[in-house]
Scaffold this active site. Structure first.
Site, mmCIF file in Angstrom:
data_model
loop_
_atom_site.group_PDB
_atom_site.id
_atom_site.type_symbol
_atom_site.label_atom_id
_atom_site.label_comp_id
_atom_site.label_asym_id
_atom_site.label_seq_id
_atom_site.Cartn_x
_atom_site.Cartn_y
_atom_site.Cartn_z
ATOM 1 N N SER A 189 44.337 53.488 48.021
ATOM 2 C CA SER A 189 43.110 53.227 48.761
ATOM 3 C C SER A 189 42.737 51.756 48.661
ATOM 4 C CB SER A 189 41.965 54.080 48.206
ATOM 5 O OG SER A 189 42.297 55.452 48.226
ATOM 6 N N LEU B 61 37.760 50.966 52.828
ATOM 7 C CA LEU B 61 38.267 50.375 54.060
ATOM 8 C C LEU B 61 39.429 51.167 54.638
ATOM 9 C CD1 LEU B 61 38.182 46.640 52.965
ATOM 10 C CD2 LEU B 61 36.694 47.719 54.657
ATOM 11 N N ASP C 257 58.790 44.313 55.771
ATOM 12 C CA ASP C 257 57.988 45.100 56.715
ATOM 13 C C ASP C 257 57.060 44.208 57.544
ATOM 14 O OD1 ASP C 257 57.259 47.499 57.925
ATOM 15 O OD2 ASP C 257 55.608 47.854 56.538
ATOM 16 N N GLU D 147 42.767 38.443 48.344
ATOM 17 C CA GLU D 147 41.916 37.703 49.280
ATOM 18 C C GLU D 147 41.468 38.616 50.424
ATOM 19 O OE1 GLU D 147 42.770 33.373 50.467
ATOM 20 O OE2 GLU D 147 44.728 34.281 50.116
#
Length: 344
Positions: free
Chosen positions: A107, A100, A222, A175
């Site tokens: 990653s 993704l 962040d 999730e």
């Protein structure tokens, strides 16, 4: 979750000075490209920059900076007990699918839990890219373990489901809500800034999602459009807070001298340090600004009155901006006070 949404679970911060240099360059380029020196073009903040190779007394990777020196032995034992070290067990339990997103910090892959086909995001972080750890504990794992999942329909951080500490890497299983998109893409899909009423719904939920971590002494550090996931399976969107890779455990009085993240509070430059609560409130203001305006928020332009709050917004909304984006951190409200602002 779409490709860019899943990237948020691997976003890695850079030292503030480095990011300032990058921002100044990109802002100049963007303004020139747009033909308007007073307008910046919003771009996605999802780049990953390698961390410093050598630690110093002020390095973000220190245990004290992450608050992990305050973690009790029981917490360490509980986290280690739930951290598995068998790659075969991971492969037996989860099916990993397409990549993704990939960056300097690791990653993220799509996947599902074999027992019930639950969609998951699988984050691989090489050991030398773990931002902060104390003995064998990653700060991200420790912090996400403190944040219990909330009931369906409420705003909340995305939950950590499993953790595997292998010889060369850390694997986090998270999730993966479907359907969902991050707030950056939600605004893009809308064709531009959201209307004030929709932004209000999102901000209410975002503040709620941030209050629980703050109550548990977790400083996300962040909060930005790319780290806010919008579940779109119902008429009322559900807000989920993503990516605790830069977070730390903080006391109310804790101060920090090194900033890793995206939206840097002005006190970092004015005073040389920042605190958790006022920084989170400032970032809420930045998120709202970029939700209701077409420009990327640039602090030095905003505080020189070269970037202004739209006068088409309601007075209460404008006051919300003035309150949360106050240059003086001591004059900003707390998150709970912000939640009670008249605009909300």
């Amino acid at each position: 979750m779409d490709k860019d949404s899943a990237k948020k679970t691997m976003n890695c911060g850079s030292p503030a000075l480095k990011r300032d240099q990058d921002l100044n360059t990109s802002t100049s380029d963007q303004s020139s490209a747009s033909g308007n020196p007073n307008r910046t073009i919003r771009t996605r903040n999802d780049s990953c920059i390698d961390l410093p190779r050598h630690s110093t007394s002020d390095d973000r990777t220190s245990s004290d900076e992450c608050g992990l020196t305050e973690v009790t032995e029981k917490v360490r034992e509980d986290v280690e007990a739930s951290t598995l070290e068998d790659s075969a067990e991971f492969e037996a339990k989860y099916q990993q699918q397409d990549l993704l997103g990939k960056g300097g910090c690791g990653s993220v892959f799509a996947g599902y839990r074999k027992a019930d086909n639950l969609p998951v995001a699988i984050k691989h972080v090489p050991n030398d890219k773990i931002l902060c750890k104390h003995v064998r504990i990653s700060a991200e794992v420790t912090i996400m373990s403190k944040l219990a999942a909330k009931s369906e329909g409420t705003s909340a951080p995305v939950s950590l489901l499993d953790c595997y500490k292998l010889d060369q890497e850390l694997i986090l299983v998270l999730e993966r809500p479907i359907p969902a998109k991050d707030l950056f893409d939600h605004i893009k899909t809308n064709g531009g800034p959201l209307d004030e009423e929709e932004a209000k719904v999102i901000l209410k939920q975002l503040i709620d999602a941030a209050i629980d971590p703050e109550d548990k002494h977790v400083f996300h550090r962040d909060i930005k459009l790319e780290n806010i996931l919008i579940e779109t399976s119902s008429d009322i969107p559900r807000v989920r807070l993503l990516d605790f890779g830069l977070s730390c455990l903080a006391k109310k009085t804790s101060t920090y001298k090194v900033f890793f993240g995206t939206h840097i509070p002005p006190e970092y430059h004015d005073r040389g340090f920042y605190r958790a609560g006022p920084t989170t409130v400032f970032q809420m203001g930045v998120v709202l600004f970029e939700t209701l305006h077409s420009d990327t928020f640039v602090p030095n332009r905003f505080f020189r009155n070269k970037q202004r709050i739209s006068n088409e917004l309601s007075e209460n909304c404008q006051d919300f901006f003035r309150t949360s984006l106050n240059r003086d951190p001591d004059q900003r409200p707390t998150l709970k006070q912000l939640r009670s602002h008249p605009w909300l």
